[in-house]
Design a protein around this motif. Structure first.
Motif, PDB file in Angstrom:
ATOM      1  N   ALA A  38      25.726   2.469   2.654  1.00 48.26           N
ATOM      2  CA  ALA A  38      24.440   2.803   2.049  1.00 48.26           C
ATOM      3  C   ALA A  38      24.637   3.030   0.561  1.00 48.26           C
ATOM      4  N   GLY A  39      23.643   2.645  -0.241  1.00 46.10           N
ATOM      5  CA  GLY A  39      23.788   2.722  -1.685  1.00 46.10           C
ATOM      6  C   GLY A  39      22.902   3.761  -2.322  1.00 46.10           C
ATOM      7  N   PRO A  40      22.932   3.820  -3.648  1.00 42.79           N
ATOM      8  CA  PRO A  40      22.149   4.823  -4.364  1.00 42.79           C
ATOM      9  C   PRO A  40      20.757   4.323  -4.748  1.00 42.79           C
ATOM     10  N   SER A  41      20.202   3.398  -3.992  1.00 45.20           N
ATOM     11  CA  SER A  41      18.940   2.798  -4.404  1.00 45.20           C
ATOM     12  C   SER A  41      17.983   2.636  -3.234  1.00 45.20           C
ATOM     13  N   TRP A  42      16.702   2.617  -3.570  1.00 48.65           N
ATOM     14  CA  TRP A  42      15.721   2.254  -2.540  1.00 48.65           C
ATOM     15  C   TRP A  42      14.686   1.313  -3.137  1.00 48.65           C
ATOM     16  N   GLU A  43      14.334   0.326  -2.349  1.00 49.47           N
ATOM     17  CA  GLU A  43      13.413  -0.697  -2.791  1.00 49.47           C
ATOM     18  C   GLU A  43      11.973  -0.292  -2.490  1.00 49.47           C
ATOM     19  N   HIS A  44      11.065  -0.762  -3.341  1.00 49.99           N
ATOM     20  CA  HIS A  44       9.655  -0.466  -3.126  1.00 49.99           C
ATOM     21  C   HIS A  44       8.787  -1.540  -3.749  1.00 49.99           C
ATOM     22  N   LEU A  45       7.540  -1.568  -3.336  1.00 51.40           N
ATOM     23  CA  LEU A  45       6.555  -2.523  -3.813  1.00 51.40           C
ATOM     24  C   LEU A  45       5.480  -1.754  -4.561  1.00 51.40           C
ATOM     25  N   ASP A  46       5.238  -2.145  -5.817  1.00 53.82           N
ATOM     26  CA  ASP A  46       4.301  -1.412  -6.677  1.00 53.82           C
ATOM     27  C   ASP A  46       3.104  -2.279  -7.057  1.00 53.82           C
ATOM     28  N   MET A  47       1.956  -1.636  -7.195  1.00 52.72           N
ATOM     29  CA  MET A  47       0.745  -2.311  -7.626  1.00 52.72           C
ATOM     30  C   MET A  47       0.525  -2.113  -9.128  1.00 52.72           C
ATOM     31  N   ASN A  48      -0.057  -3.113  -9.779  1.00 53.19           N
ATOM     32  CA  ASN A  48      -0.522  -2.972 -11.157  1.00 53.19           C
ATOM     33  C   ASN A  48      -1.961  -2.490 -11.104  1.00 53.19           C
ATOM     34  N   MET A  49      -2.172  -1.237 -11.437  1.00 52.18           N
ATOM     35  CA  MET A  49      -3.512  -0.649 -11.312  1.00 52.18           C
ATOM     36  C   MET A  49      -4.467  -1.174 -12.376  1.00 52.18           C
ATOM     37  N   ASP A  50      -3.952  -1.909 -13.360  1.00 49.67           N
ATOM     38  CA  ASP A  50      -4.835  -2.492 -14.365  1.00 49.67           C
ATOM     39  C   ASP A  50      -5.274  -3.906 -13.988  1.00 49.67           C
ATOM     40  N   ASN A  51      -4.771  -4.418 -12.863  1.00 45.78           N
ATOM     41  CA  ASN A  51      -5.271  -5.695 -12.372  1.00 45.78           C
ATOM     42  C   ASN A  51      -6.698  -5.505 -11.871  1.00 45.78           C
ATOM     43  N   GLN A  52      -7.574  -6.440 -12.201  1.00 49.31           N
ATOM     44  CA  GLN A  52      -8.988  -6.309 -11.854  1.00 49.31           C
ATOM     45  C   GLN A  52      -9.203  -6.037 -10.382  1.00 49.31           C
ATOM     46  N   TRP A  53      -8.559  -6.800  -9.526  1.00 46.79           N
ATOM     47  CA  TRP A  53      -8.781  -6.662  -8.090  1.00 46.79           C
ATOM     48  C   TRP A  53      -8.035  -5.466  -7.519  1.00 46.79           C
ATOM     49  N   LEU A  54      -6.784  -5.358  -7.875  1.00 42.81           N
ATOM     50  CA  LEU A  54      -5.957  -4.306  -7.277  1.00 42.81           C
ATOM     51  C   LEU A  54      -6.377  -2.922  -7.742  1.00 42.81           C
ATOM     52  N   GLY A  55      -6.776  -2.828  -9.009  1.00 43.13           N
ATOM     53  CA  GLY A  55      -7.144  -1.514  -9.524  1.00 43.13           C
ATOM     54  C   GLY A  55      -8.475  -1.015  -8.997  1.00 43.13           C
ATOM     55  N   GLU A  56      -9.403  -1.929  -8.735  1.00 38.07           N
ATOM     56  CA  GLU A  56     -10.755  -1.521  -8.370  1.00 38.07           C
ATOM     57  C   GLU A  56     -10.995  -1.468  -6.863  1.00 38.07           C
ATOM     58  N   HIS A  57     -10.077  -1.973  -6.054  1.00 41.00           N
ATOM     59  CA  HIS A  57     -10.307  -2.040  -4.606  1.00 41.00           C
ATOM     60  C   HIS A  57      -9.143  -1.383  -3.850  1.00 41.00           C
ATOM     61  N   PRO A  58      -9.234  -0.083  -3.604  1.00 38.32           N
ATOM     62  CA  PRO A  58      -8.146   0.580  -2.873  1.00 38.32           C
ATOM     63  C   PRO A  58      -7.944   0.012  -1.468  1.00 38.32           C
ATOM     64  N   GLU A  59      -9.036  -0.498  -0.848  1.00 39.25           N
ATOM     65  CA  GLU A  59      -8.882  -1.075   0.493  1.00 39.25           C
ATOM     66  C   GLU A  59      -8.041  -2.351   0.440  1.00 39.25           C
ATOM     67  N   LEU A  60      -8.151  -3.102  -0.661  1.00 38.12           N
ATOM     68  CA  LEU A  60      -7.318  -4.298  -0.828  1.00 38.12           C
ATOM     69  C   LEU A  60      -5.850  -3.908  -0.922  1.00 38.12           C
ATOM     70  N   ARG A  61      -5.562  -2.873  -1.717  1.00 39.19           N
ATOM     71  CA  ARG A  61      -4.171  -2.417  -1.828  1.00 39.19           C
ATOM     72  C   ARG A  61      -3.655  -1.948  -0.469  1.00 39.19           C
ATOM     73  N   GLU A  62      -4.488  -1.203   0.235  1.00 43.29           N
ATOM     74  CA  GLU A  62      -4.054  -0.695   1.542  1.00 43.29           C
ATOM     75  C   GLU A  62      -3.771  -1.845   2.514  1.00 43.29           C
ATOM     76  N   ALA A  63      -4.665  -2.833   2.521  1.00 36.03           N
ATOM     77  CA  ALA A  63      -4.482  -3.965   3.439  1.00 36.03           C
ATOM     78  C   ALA A  63      -3.198  -4.723   3.129  1.00 36.03           C
ATOM     79  N   ILE A  64      -2.896  -4.880   1.840  1.00 36.77           N
ATOM     80  CA  ILE A  64      -1.649  -5.568   1.456  1.00 36.77           C
ATOM     81  C   ILE A  64      -0.445  -4.791   1.987  1.00 36.77           C
ATOM     82  N   PHE A  65      -0.451  -3.487   1.791  1.00 42.61           N
ATOM     83  CA  PHE A  65       0.685  -2.686   2.262  1.00 42.61           C
ATOM     84  C   PHE A  65       0.781  -2.675   3.782  1.00 42.61           C
ATOM     85  N   VAL A  66      -0.353  -2.707   4.476  1.00 38.77           N
ATOM     86  CA  VAL A  66      -0.319  -2.750   5.947  1.00 38.77           C
ATOM     87  C   VAL A  66       0.247  -4.095   6.416  1.00 38.77           C
TER      88      VAL A  66
END
Length: 593
Positions: free
Chosen positions: A329-357
């Protein structure tokens, strides 16, 4: 001072972070002449495995799998593990965590162990050895500590105009850094109300954003007015843009070609107990793993502890004679981040949630690591790994990271989206096509596999995601040049202030520009936390909000591997440090046979 801490979580952009759990070890056939030679003992004796006596002389070539983005790790773009590793050995520091998780004060630098002299306000003293000097003979003093503090603080503190530290939480918690005893005693006083439960590490340890203490006299020699905030800002940029020509550690940098390699030689003024025996240590930046095997066979490469995980490379290295290999095991963990200034991703929390699901973290981890390291851990907490005593599963009940495509479609339908089952590019909202999105990460093999899988998951809910690898991770993050970004956080067992770095509005490391007033308020409370328990509880509250906002999806703790040819000793991995195998590289050397 004996403080043992299991890896919890923390800082540093570039690759990522984790803890020493179980591991499988696969070594070369020759167990060596000493009782600890090889990696077989690393689970039972992680601080001393592969130990041995060194002979004088020799050159060793190590490799990093990415090039640094700057010459100094202060800034967001330069603050990768690659910069920290490239310049390791030139900055004095007050202590570090060992592979075992034990805290080790740096008694090469310090005359006595650090002391907590007051708890109200928290006041700490460090006594520097008289012998501790920079390579030109200038004493290492409190002036260096004070300057490092001022240049690590946010501009609002008034110490520096133009400094761009990638995290300011530690520096901003200090009221003063003062010297006495001809500068050999450093007294650090925290602001009223700051309890500083991790005072022993402070911002001057190997785990701080700088990895140690910067020299004041070097700035003065180069003409900067360090009594002036503007002059400190100019020195900050100078260090970021120029190869260091100083050292307060065991190595000096002989040359630093930021695209190709850094060459280190012993510091003749090194004052520590153990001096380097290697005449020269070459750290090459070889981003193409396919070059490693021929380089090993041609004696042009002798070891690496890569941030990336490449299964085919590991298998090839395991098949080479005379090369020791260890996976863990290493000293790192991977993650997926959203750009909240993107028109779609920033304005639609349900879209972000669906992507993560829709994203299946278990599938990604199994395909990347299942065959060689089946003990990999999925990540369910942004600050603490599953083996930490502070761990709480913050994904439980969210369905994020489960790969539940049908549920993701239902979330989108309820929010008014259409076209979820029409393939990539089919998703619409009010008749307008959603996306496409730019899916970005480095081209490291495990990340490349993850990106392809994520692209496929999103296609199943009607989203077109175009994969755009970057070879400039720090620059891409700082420029916010992504829609959805996969990268890693790397750190140490220290975790107070992590929320400030990750999610505070305006933080230099909050790369997706997330902002939530509740989280900001919790960050401010956490910076006043009187104990690690309180800090952990406040971080738990932050993580619940961040998960509900679907801003960052934790994926997995990244397994790592280290390899070294068998003629070298004292090389071992340290999963409690961003420095990994390089954490005490002045002890490396050719084995006495």
């Amino acid at each position: 001072m004996r403080i043992r801490r299991r890896l919890a979580g923390t800082v540093a952009a570039g690759a990522a972070m984790a803890l020493v759990l179980s591991a499988c070890a696969t070594d070369g056939d020759d167990e060596g002449s000493g009782p600890s030679r090889g990696f077989e003992d690393c689970l039972d004796d992680p601080d001393n495995c592969n130990a041995g006596d060194r002979e004088e002389g020799g050159t060793m070539t190590w490799t990093l799998d990415q090039a640094p983005d700057g010459f100094f790790p202060w800034s967001p773009e330069g603050g990768s593990v690659y910069t920290l590793q490239a310049i390791n050995g030139i900055l004095p520091y007050v202590g570090q965590f060992l592979p075992s998780g034990d805290w080790k004060p740096n008694m090469d630098l310090l005359a006595t162990e650090p002391e907590l002299v007051s708890s109200d306000p928290v006041t700490v003293t460090f006594d520097i050895r008289d012998e501790a000097v920079w390579d030109d003979g200038t004493p290492i003093t409190a002036d260096d500590f004070q300057l490092t503090w001022m240049m690590s603080a946010s501009e609002d503190e008034g110490h520096c105009e133009g400094c761009r530290p990638r995290s300011t939480a530690s520096a901003d918690s200090l009221e003063s850094v003062e010297g006495s005893n001809d500068g050999k005693t450093v007294t650090i006083t925290y602001k009223d109300g700051v309890a500083a439960p991790e005072w022993f590490a402070t911002m001057f340890s190997a785990h701080g954003i700088l990895g140690g203490v910067a020299p004041r006299h070097y700035g003065e020699q180069n003409g900067f007015d360090l009594d002036d905030p503007e002059g400190r800002g100019e020195y900050f940029e100078f260090l970021n843009d120029n190869a260091p020509e100083f050292s307060g550690g065991p190595y000096l940098i002989e040359s630093f070609d930021i695209d190709n390699q850094v060459v280190k030689v012993p510091n003749p003024e090194w004052y520590g107990e153990e001096a380097p025996t290697l005449e020269r240590l070459v750290v090459r930046f070889l981003t193409d793993e396919d070059t490693w095997i021929p380089a090993l066979q041609n004696d042009e490469l002798h070891g690496a502890s890569p941030a990336g995980y490449a299964e085919d490379v590991i298998r090839q290295v395991q098949d080479l004679d005379g090369v020791r290999v260890h996976i863990g095991a290493g000293p790192s963990w991977e993650h997926l981040d959203m750009n909240m200034d993107n028109q779609w991703l920033g304005e639609h929390p349900e879209l972000r949630e669906a992507i993560f699901v829709a994203v299946d973290a278990s599938d990604i981890a199994e395909r990347n690591f299942g065959s060689l390291f089946p003990d990999y851990q999925l990540r369910t907490n942004h600050v603490h790994s599953e083996t930490s005593e502070w761990h709480v599963d913050h994904l439980e009940g969210t369905n994020q990271g489960t790969g539940d495509i049908e549920l993701a479609r239902e979330i989108l339908e309820a929010a008014g989206f259409e076209g979820m089952d029409e393939g990539p590019g089919g998703l619409t909202y009010d008749g307008e096509t959603v996306g496409p999105f730019r899916l970005r990460s480095t081209s490291a093999p495990a990340r490349a596999t993850a990106q392809q899988l994520i692209q496929g998951y999103l296609a199943e809910i009607g989203i077109e995601a175009n994969i755009e690898p970057t070879d400039d991770l720090g620059g891409t993050l700082v420029a916010q040049d992504f829609d959805i970004m996969q990268f890693g956080w790397s750190g140490s067992p220290l975790f107070t202030g992590a929320g400030s770095q990750y999610w505070l509005t305006g933080s230099g490391s909050n790369f997706g520009n997330y902002s939530n007033d509740e989280v900001d308020a919790l960050v401010e409370q956490e910076l006043q936390a009187e104990s690690l328990e309180e800090s952990a509880q406040l971080h738990d509250q932050m993580m619940e909000i961040v998960m509900a906002d679907a801003y960052v999806l934790p994926l997995y703790d990244s397994p790592v591997y280290i390899f070294v040819t068998e003629e070298y000793v004292n090389v071992r991995d340290n999963a409690n440090s961003s420095l990994r195998g390089l954490y005490e590289h002045h002890m490396w050397g050719l084995a006495v046979e």
